[in-house]
Design an enzyme around this catalytic site. Structure first.
Site, PDB file in Angstrom:
ATOM      1  CB  VAL A   1      60.259  67.222  21.465  1.00 44.00           C
ATOM      2  CG1 VAL A   1      61.040  68.665  21.914  1.00 44.00           C
ATOM      3  CG2 VAL A   1      58.961  67.714  21.153  1.00 44.00           C
ATOM      4  CE  LYS A   2      54.444  65.498  19.221  1.00 43.35           C
ATOM      5  NZ  LYS A   2      54.754  66.897  19.807  1.00 43.35           N
ATOM      6  CB  ILE A   3      59.514  60.487  15.230  1.00 43.85           C
ATOM      7  CG1 ILE A   3      58.729  59.924  16.317  1.00 43.85           C
ATOM      8  CG2 ILE A   3      60.368  59.322  14.711  1.00 43.85           C
ATOM      9  CD1 ILE A   3      59.156  59.509  17.643  1.00 43.85           C
TER      10      ILE A   3
END
Length: 385
Positions: A187-189
């Site tokens: 879910v991170k960049i």
């Protein structure tokens, strides 16, 4: 259900992983070093050390900073558990500094007051983990000045902030923190499925980080206690861990890194649309400090319950019922049972607790369409007006 966050993968990512699967190296191979070099170049840092996840990165960063039993680590209560747990892994005591009511990051002025008192009490921290909450750095300029004055090491937990900038330079450049930690969770960049990295400009720290991620071993004759026995020889010179990342993960991370500008650009577009579309609802919207340009990992709003017919929980559950997969980042760490058992209690960090009673993380990720975002806004309007 529209999730609050998700990975953005395409065929080039799949091809990059398949290429490694068909190669001679699945782990401890050349793709890891390529990923590290690319990230260091992107962030204008001298060294990057990739590991299996950001929690491991925080752990070895604390160890490299010399944190141990009898020492103290301070961090924000508004963060994921790992920002505090990394200190406990080292046997250190952990404490918190309340958050800024505007940015929801660790409050640098509250930190200054706490440090003045700690100096009088003889309880200064050895390490400060400065969390870049939602993708925006703390007031790192002031924190760095305090670090010099009070002799503590700054580790920026930039798990949310790959691609962000501070004071006109990339987060991770090392100007304001001894080490910077990134996360590559889905879910991170950008994602490497699971993965983390520590960036630093200090050769001694980089050398120790590399050793700690791989059992405390070295093949470098300069680090050994006796001459090498031959080309097969290695030594364990301290207690380390198996925190290594694989070439499969590094290949995915490297492919994702090539898309970082596009990902950040879309996140910023979506954040700006939220700012416009939510402006007249009974919500407190995120704000920015002048020197920080966020990567927008999260878009968090705070429900102004006194202006709504529904409570914070009712708004949250109403959104979930409408197919909007909102989340809440974060439950204040000091209120977790483990930390309560260490002596923390409700009321210790009131700003973080007020934030928790109002916060909702809305969907934000590059593949979120304008139509989906409009639906999220319409459901919020329905529940709050």
């Amino acid at each position: 259900m529209i999730p609050y966050g998700r990975q953005s993968l395409d065929q080039t990512d799949i091809d990059a992983v398949v290429e490694v699967l068909q190669s001679d190296w699945l782990t401890q191979g050349p793709t890891i070093e390529r990923f590290e070099q690319a990230m260091a170049e992107r962030c204008q840092a001298d060294f990057a050390v990739a590991v299996c996840n950001a929690t491991a990165a925080l752990h070895i960063a604390c160890l490299a900073a010399g944190l141990g039993p009898g020492d103290r680590l301070w961090t924000s209560p508004n963060t994921f558990l790992a920002s505090a747990n990394c200190g406990r892994y080292c046997g250190a005591d952990v404490d918190f500094v309340d958050i800024d009511p505007l940015t929801w990051n660790l409050d640098a002025y509250a930190l200054e007051a706490r440090l003045e008192q700690a100096e009088r009490d003889g309880t200064l921290p050895k390490v400060l983990v400065a969390v870049a909450f939602s993708g925006q750095s703390c007031d790192l300029r002031k924190i760095a000045e305090l670090a010099v004055r009070y002799n503590f090491t700054v580790i920026e937990d930039a798990s949310h902030a790959v691609g962000a900038s501070y004071a006109g330079r990339p987060v991770g450049c090392g100007e304001f923190a001894a080490m910077t930690v990134f996360s590559f969770h889905p879910v991170k960049i950008i994602t490497s499925a699971e993965g983390g990295m520590v960036l630093t400009n200090r050769p001694v720290l980089a050398e120790r980080l590399q050793r700690l991620r791989s059992h405390g071993m070295t093949r470098d004759p300069q680090q050994m206690t006796e001459p090498s026995h031959g080309p097969w020889y290695y030594q364990q010179i301290e207690l380390g861990f198996n925190y290594r990342i694989t070439d499969l993960q590094a290949a995915l991370g490297l492919s994702q890194l090539s898309k970082l500008d596009d990902f950040i650009g879309r996140r910023r577009e979506l954040a700006a649309r939220y700012d416009q579309l939510l402006a007249y609802l009974p919500l407190t919207l995120p704000s920015s400090q002048p020197e920080a340009e966020s990567a927008w990992h999260l878009y968090v709003v705070r429900v102004q319950a006194e202006r709504c017919n529904l409570s914070h929980r009712q708004v949250f559950e109403g959104l979930r019922s409408a197919g909007v997969g909102v989340n809440l980042h974060y439950i204040p760490v000091h209120l977790q049972p483990y930390y309560r058992d260490l002596g923390f209690a409700e009321g210790d960090f009131p700003e973080a607790e007020r934030y928790y009673a109002e916060a909702i993380s809305l969907p934000l990720y590059p593949l979120l369409s304008d139509e989906q975002q409009d639906y999220v806004v319409e459901q919020l309007r329905r529940l709050t007006e």
